[in-house]
Design a protein around this motif. Structure first.
Motif, PDB file in Angstrom:
ATOM      1  N   CYS A   1       0.820  -1.213   0.000  1.00  0.00           N
ATOM      2  CA  CYS A   1       0.000   0.000   0.000  1.00  0.00           C
ATOM      3  C   CYS A   1       0.853   1.262   0.000  1.00  0.00           C
ATOM      4  N   GLN A   2       2.121   1.142   0.355  1.00  0.00           N
ATOM      5  CA  GLN A   2       2.983   2.314   0.427  1.00  0.00           C
ATOM      6  C   GLN A   2       3.769   2.533  -0.858  1.00  0.00           C
ATOM      7  N   ASN A   3       3.674   1.637  -1.810  1.00  0.00           N
ATOM      8  CA  ASN A   3       4.411   1.800  -3.063  1.00  0.00           C
ATOM      9  C   ASN A   3       3.830   2.946  -3.871  1.00  0.00           C
ATOM     10  N   ASP A   4       4.699   3.646  -4.564  1.00  0.00           N
ATOM     11  CA  ASP A   4       4.291   4.741  -5.433  1.00  0.00           C
ATOM     12  C   ASP A   4       3.831   4.145  -6.754  1.00  0.00           C
ATOM     13  N   GLU A   5       2.587   4.341  -7.102  1.00  0.00           N
ATOM     14  CA  GLU A   5       2.043   3.832  -8.359  1.00  0.00           C
ATOM     15  C   GLU A   5       1.805   4.957  -9.361  1.00  0.00           C
ATOM     16  N   THR A   6       2.342   6.153  -9.085  1.00  0.00           N
ATOM     17  CA  THR A   6       2.132   7.293  -9.970  1.00  0.00           C
ATOM     18  C   THR A   6       3.152   7.280 -11.107  1.00  0.00           C
ATOM     19  N   VAL A   7       3.060   8.254 -11.989  1.00  0.00           N
ATOM     20  CA  VAL A   7       3.974   8.377 -13.115  1.00  0.00           C
ATOM     21  C   VAL A   7       5.434   8.446 -12.644  1.00  0.00           C
ATOM     22  N   ALA A   8       5.661   8.951 -11.441  1.00  0.00           N
ATOM     23  CA  ALA A   8       7.030   9.040 -10.912  1.00  0.00           C
ATOM     24  C   ALA A   8       7.677   7.673 -10.817  1.00  0.00           C
ATOM     25  N   ALA A   9       6.917   6.667 -10.422  1.00  0.00           N
ATOM     26  CA  ALA A   9       7.464   5.327 -10.251  1.00  0.00           C
ATOM     27  C   ALA A   9       7.676   4.600 -11.581  1.00  0.00           C
ATOM     28  N   TYR A  10       7.120   5.109 -12.640  1.00  0.00           N
ATOM     29  CA  TYR A  10       7.214   4.458 -13.944  1.00  0.00           C
ATOM     30  C   TYR A  10       8.141   5.210 -14.891  1.00  0.00           C
TER      31      TYR A  10
ATOM     32  N   TRP B   1      11.518  17.528 -15.973  1.00  0.00           N
ATOM     33  CA  TRP B   1      10.960  17.513 -17.315  1.00  0.00           C
ATOM     34  C   TRP B   1      10.731  18.948 -17.803  1.00  0.00           C
ATOM     35  N   GLN B   2      11.247  19.276 -18.973  1.00  0.00           N
ATOM     36  CA  GLN B   2      11.131  20.603 -19.590  1.00  0.00           C
ATOM     37  C   GLN B   2      10.001  20.558 -20.618  1.00  0.00           C
ATOM     38  N   LEU B   3       9.035  21.463 -20.498  1.00  0.00           N
ATOM     39  CA  LEU B   3       7.939  21.538 -21.460  1.00  0.00           C
ATOM     40  C   LEU B   3       8.460  22.060 -22.790  1.00  0.00           C
TER      41      LEU B   3
ATOM     42  N   THR C   1      -5.052  14.198 -18.177  1.00  0.00           N
ATOM     43  CA  THR C   1      -5.567  13.027 -17.452  1.00  0.00           C
ATOM     44  C   THR C   1      -4.770  11.750 -17.697  1.00  0.00           C
ATOM     45  N   LEU C   2      -3.907  11.737 -18.700  1.00  0.00           N
ATOM     46  CA  LEU C   2      -3.113  10.547 -19.011  1.00  0.00           C
ATOM     47  C   LEU C   2      -1.639  10.917 -19.140  1.00  0.00           C
ATOM     48  N   ALA C   3      -0.771   9.976 -18.789  1.00  0.00           N
ATOM     49  CA  ALA C   3       0.672  10.177 -18.908  1.00  0.00           C
ATOM     50  C   ALA C   3       1.283   8.998 -19.641  1.00  0.00           C
ATOM     51  N   GLU C   4       2.282   9.288 -20.461  1.00  0.00           N
ATOM     52  CA  GLU C   4       3.021   8.244 -21.168  1.00  0.00           C
ATOM     53  C   GLU C   4       4.486   8.641 -21.194  1.00  0.00           C
ATOM     54  N   ILE C   5       5.344   7.706 -20.821  1.00  0.00           N
ATOM     55  CA  ILE C   5       6.784   7.962 -20.852  1.00  0.00           C
ATOM     56  C   ILE C   5       7.418   7.041 -21.874  1.00  0.00           C
ATOM     57  N   ALA C   6       8.191   7.627 -22.778  1.00  0.00           N
ATOM     58  CA  ALA C   6       8.941   6.876 -23.783  1.00  0.00           C
ATOM     59  C   ALA C   6      10.356   7.427 -23.785  1.00  0.00           C
ATOM     60  N   GLY C   7      11.253   6.746 -23.082  1.00  0.00           N
ATOM     61  CA  GLY C   7      12.637   7.218 -22.993  1.00  0.00           C
ATOM     62  C   GLY C   7      12.717   8.543 -22.279  1.00  0.00           C
ATOM     63  N   ASP C   8      13.210   9.564 -22.978  1.00  0.00           N
ATOM     64  CA  ASP C   8      13.357  10.903 -22.398  1.00  0.00           C
ATOM     65  C   ASP C   8      12.215  11.840 -22.775  1.00  0.00           C
ATOM     66  N   THR C   9      11.070  11.261 -23.133  1.00  0.00           N
ATOM     67  CA  THR C   9       9.890  12.058 -23.476  1.00  0.00           C
ATOM     68  C   THR C   9       8.731  11.680 -22.569  1.00  0.00           C
ATOM     69  N   LEU C  10       8.078  12.703 -22.033  1.00  0.00           N
ATOM     70  CA  LEU C  10       6.873  12.537 -21.227  1.00  0.00           C
ATOM     71  C   LEU C  10       5.747  13.242 -21.963  1.00  0.00           C
TER      72      LEU C  10
ATOM     73  N   MET D   1       0.514  17.771 -23.890  1.00  0.00           N
ATOM     74  CA  MET D   1       1.707  18.500 -23.441  1.00  0.00           C
ATOM     75  C   MET D   1       2.888  17.543 -23.631  1.00  0.00           C
ATOM     76  N   VAL D   2       3.951  18.019 -24.258  1.00  0.00           N
ATOM     77  CA  VAL D   2       5.136  17.190 -24.484  1.00  0.00           C
ATOM     78  C   VAL D   2       6.299  17.789 -23.704  1.00  0.00           C
ATOM     79  N   PHE D   3       6.930  16.946 -22.899  1.00  0.00           N
ATOM     80  CA  PHE D   3       8.077  17.329 -22.092  1.00  0.00           C
ATOM     81  C   PHE D   3       9.268  16.478 -22.505  1.00  0.00           C
ATOM     82  N   THR D   4      10.453  17.017 -22.338  1.00  0.00           N
ATOM     83  CA  THR D   4      11.663  16.245 -22.517  1.00  0.00           C
ATOM     84  C   THR D   4      12.457  16.285 -21.216  1.00  0.00           C
ATOM     85  N   ARG D   5      13.143  15.193 -20.932  1.00  0.00           N
ATOM     86  CA  ARG D   5      13.903  15.113 -19.686  1.00  0.00           C
ATOM     87  C   ARG D   5      15.086  16.060 -19.751  1.00  0.00           C
ATOM     88  N   SER D   6      15.207  16.927 -18.744  1.00  0.00           N
ATOM     89  CA  SER D   6      16.339  17.855 -18.654  1.00  0.00           C
ATOM     90  C   SER D   6      17.550  17.113 -18.141  1.00  0.00           C
TER      91      SER D   6
END
Length: 135
Positions: A20-29, A36-38, A109-118, A128-133
């Motif tokens: 129950c304490q595990n992070d199941e949000t986008v941060a954990a995935y 992330w830079q917009l 309402t939805l998040a998708e991570i593909a490599g260095d793109t969120l 909204m497209v972000f790239t990992r800084s």
């Protein structure tokens, strides 16, 4: 009761409690490492600097064009919900870009991570497209 069954009964509450304490949000995935830079909203290059980060489980934080912000993030991946954001109150010449940023961010309402793109999106096609800084 067999000895192995007794161990399972004793371990089950511990496993449930830690699960129950595990992070199941986008941060954990994959979203939790780095900032992330917009780069664009709805297919258009974003004209100012804005970032999104996941500083700890269950939280988002970043810098909008004028102000810092933070808030809860408890929606399980791939869902995204940035509803209750706290924002500092500093004026600057980029307030229109900041308003566009927060309007978009709070509607995602939805998040998708593909490599260095969120990619954050909505069912009606907003995005909204972000790239990992780099650190």
């Amino acid at each position: 009761m067999p000895h192995g069954s007794m161990r399972l009964i004793l371990l089950l509450p511990l496993l449930l409690a830690t699960g129950c304490q595990n992070d199941e949000t986008v941060a954990a995935y994959g979203g939790g490492t780095g900032l992330w830079q917009l780069i664009e909203i709805d297919g258009k290059t974003f004209p100012a600097r804005a970032t999104l980060g996941f500083p700890e489980p269950g939280r988002i934080a970043g810098a909008a064009p004028c102000n810092a912000y933070s808030g809860p993030m408890t929606a399980p991946y791939p869902w995204f919900d940035a509803g209750d954001i706290a924002v500092t109150r500093r004026a600057c010449p980029e307030l229109a870009a900041e308003t566009a940023f927060f309007d978009a961010l709070t509607s995602m309402t939805l998040a998708e991570i593909a490599g260095d793109t969120l990619i954050l999106s909505t069912p009606d096609g907003r995005e909204m497209v972000f790239t990992r800084s780099q650190p």
